[in-house]
Design a protein around this motif. Structure first.
Motif, PDB file in Angstrom:
ATOM      1  N   SER A  68       1.704   6.572  -6.862  1.00  0.00           N
ATOM      2  CA  SER A  68       0.662   7.492  -7.282  1.00  0.00           C
ATOM      3  C   SER A  68       1.029   8.910  -6.886  1.00  0.00           C
ATOM      4  O   SER A  68       0.739   9.850  -7.599  1.00  0.00           O
ATOM      5  CB  SER A  68      -0.685   7.090  -6.658  1.00  0.00           C
ATOM      6  N   ASP A  72       2.341   1.634  -3.440  1.00  0.00           N
ATOM      7  CA  ASP A  72       1.331   2.133  -4.371  1.00  0.00           C
ATOM      8  C   ASP A  72       1.058   3.607  -4.135  1.00  0.00           C
ATOM      9  O   ASP A  72       0.925   4.384  -5.085  1.00  0.00           O
ATOM     10  CB  ASP A  72       0.028   1.332  -4.225  1.00  0.00           C
ATOM     11  N   GLU A  73       0.993   4.029  -2.896  1.00  0.00           N
ATOM     12  CA  GLU A  73       0.761   5.437  -2.593  1.00  0.00           C
ATOM     13  C   GLU A  73       1.951   6.264  -3.042  1.00  0.00           C
ATOM     14  O   GLU A  73       1.800   7.385  -3.513  1.00  0.00           O
ATOM     15  CB  GLU A  73       0.516   5.624  -1.084  1.00  0.00           C
ATOM     16  N   LYS A 106       0.833  -1.189   0.000  1.00  0.00           N
ATOM     17  CA  LYS A 106       0.000   0.000   0.000  1.00  0.00           C
ATOM     18  C   LYS A 106       0.871   1.242   0.000  1.00  0.00           C
ATOM     19  O   LYS A 106       0.586   2.222  -0.714  1.00  0.00           O
ATOM     20  CB  LYS A 106      -0.922  -0.021   1.213  1.00  0.00           C
TER      21      LYS A 106
END
Length: 150
Positions: free
Chosen positions: A143, A139-140, A136
């Motif tokens: 992004s 992914d953060e 996570k």
């Protein structure tokens, strides 16, 4: 012969005089001794009264002390009984703790395999959670990087 009679009377009179003088001296000495004994007895009587008074005071103090000791002994008996009851309670508690400990130890031995499996599964779940958080975060991060780039 009359002269012999006078001489005998004179000797008897002198003997009686010597007897009276020695008896007077003896009685005088006896009077002096009895006066000294009387003085000693008077002093002894005074001392005996002092001793009697002190003995009476000592007897009163002894009675008070005995009464005090009796009351403190009764109080101490109640304390000893309370301590005895506490000791019995602690013994009962120790017996209960031993029983519970023994029971837990027996249950742990019986379920040792299950406990081992639970620990392994817990470790697996924690690893999956950690990996999930890492993914996570990655992914953060990606992004966020693309958002920053735009």
């Amino acid at each position: 012969m009359e002269i012999v009679l006078y001489i005998a009377a004179l000797v008897a009179a002198i003997g009686f005089l010597v007897l009276c003088v020695s008896l007077a001296m003896t009685l005088t000495s006896l009077k002096k001794t009895l006066n000294e004994v009387s003085g000693t007895m008077s002093g002894l009587e005074g001392q005996l009264q002092g001793v009697t008074r002190e003995t009476t005071e000592l007897l009163h103090k002894t009675n008070e002390l005995a009464s005090d000791i009796q009351s403190k002994s009764e109080k101490l008996n109640s304390v000893v009984d309370a301590v005895k009851n506490v000791g019995e309670s602690v013994n009962g508690l120790n017996t209960s703790v031993r029983r519970i400990t023994s029971s837990v130890a027996n249950e742990v031995e019986k379920n040792e395999e299950k406990i081992s499996q639970v620990i392994q599964w817990s470790n697996v779940v924690l690893e999956i959670r950690n990996k999930w958080k890492e993914r996570k975060a990655i992914d953060e991060g990606r992004s966020g990087y693309s958002n920053f780039k735009d």
